[in-house]
Design a protein around this motif. Structure first.
Motif, short mmCIF file in Angstrom:
data_model
loop_
_atom_site.label_atom_id
_atom_site.label_comp_id
_atom_site.label_asym_id
_atom_site.label_seq_id
_atom_site.Cartn_x
_atom_site.Cartn_y
_atom_site.Cartn_z
N ASP A 177 21.78 80.04 52.87
CA ASP A 177 21.33 78.65 52.78
C ASP A 177 20.80 78.27 51.39
O ASP A 177 20.34 77.15 51.19
N LYS A 178 20.89 79.18 50.44
CA LYS A 178 20.49 78.89 49.05
C LYS A 178 21.68 78.42 48.20
O LYS A 178 21.53 78.10 47.03
N ALA A 179 22.87 78.38 48.81
CA ALA A 179 24.10 78.01 48.07
C ALA A 179 24.06 76.53 47.66
O ALA A 179 23.61 75.66 48.42
N ILE A 180 24.54 76.29 46.45
CA ILE A 180 24.68 74.93 45.91
C ILE A 180 26.17 74.71 45.68
O ILE A 180 26.84 75.53 45.04
N TYR A 181 26.68 73.61 46.20
CA TYR A 181 28.11 73.35 46.06
C TYR A 181 28.49 73.13 44.59
O TYR A 181 27.68 72.64 43.80
N ASP A 182 29.72 73.50 44.26
CA ASP A 182 30.17 73.42 42.87
C ASP A 182 30.33 71.99 42.37
O ASP A 182 30.09 71.71 41.20
N GLU A 183 30.76 71.09 43.24
CA GLU A 183 31.00 69.71 42.80
C GLU A 183 29.75 68.85 42.96
O GLU A 183 29.01 68.98 43.92
N PHE A 184 29.55 67.98 41.96
CA PHE A 184 28.50 66.97 42.06
C PHE A 184 29.10 65.62 41.69
O PHE A 184 30.16 65.54 41.07
N ASP A 185 28.43 64.55 42.10
CA ASP A 185 28.94 63.20 41.87
C ASP A 185 28.15 62.49 40.79
O ASP A 185 26.94 62.68 40.65
N LEU A 186 28.87 61.67 40.03
CA LEU A 186 28.26 60.75 39.06
C LEU A 186 28.76 59.35 39.39
O LEU A 186 29.98 59.16 39.56
#
Length: 192
Positions: A177-186
């Motif tokens: 549950d510490k995973a951060i997804y690779d894609e982020f939005d701008l």
């Protein structure tokens, strides 16, 4: 000989006139950074975070009111969270500015330079550009809409292409549950 000189002179004059009229229609419009904003949103297994980041400078280029280019410099030191308060807000902002994420001390700016613009309808464009984050440049594709003196665009960025690996399941196992997804939005709302 006189005819050759006259012909050359005529060609030069016609070329100058043609180039003069072409450049009259090309306009570079500076972004009003105080009236523009970029919202970022990052996702993790247990939720998401969002915030703002400031444009340092930018412009959009037009020819006869048709978008033809653009360039932006983003001030990475301005990245803030808008969904947290107090201690957690400060911790997230500090972490985003650290070498784990954007390393703003070494890389204080990011840039986006349009390399190709294609009209998809009257006010909409498909833009191809070179995005540079942490000294790494990758090609991005996104849609941009222009209405009057305003424009907006949405981009989805794969952070791992820019060596932002912290919490990425692409590089680390057993994050659970510490995973951060690779894609982020701008999402950029611009005024010029």
């Amino acid at each position: 000989m006189k005819n050759s000189i006259k012909n050359i002179a005529a060609v030069v004059i016609v070329a100058l006139i043609a180039f003069s009229f072409k450049t009259i229609n090309e306009v570079k419009k500076e972004i009003k950074v105080e009236n523009s904003k970029i919202v970022w949103k990052g996702y993790k297994v247990t939720g998401s975070h969002e915030g703002l980041i400031s444009i340092k400078s930018g412009n959009l280029e037009f020819n006869e009111d048709k978008l033809t280019g653009g360039a932006f410099v983003i001030d990475m030191s301005t990245i803030i969270s808008t969904d947290l308060e107090g201690e957690y807000k400060g911790k997230l902002e500090g972490h985003l500015k650290s070498d784990d994420f954007f390393g703003v001390e070494k890389f204080p700016t990011a840039t986006l330079i349009f390399t190709k613009v294609k009209a998809t309808s009257k006010n909409s464009y498909e833009v191809k550009g070179d995005l540079t984050i942490k000294g790494k440049t990758e090609t991005v594709l996104f849609n941009l809409s222009v209405y009057g003196n305003k424009a907006n665009a949405s981009l989805k960025i794969d952070r791992t292409k820019f060596d932002v690996r912290y919490g990425s399941t692409s590089f680390f196992d057993d994050l659970k549950d510490k995973a951060i997804y690779d894609e982020f939005d701008l999402v950029a709302d611009l005024e010029f």
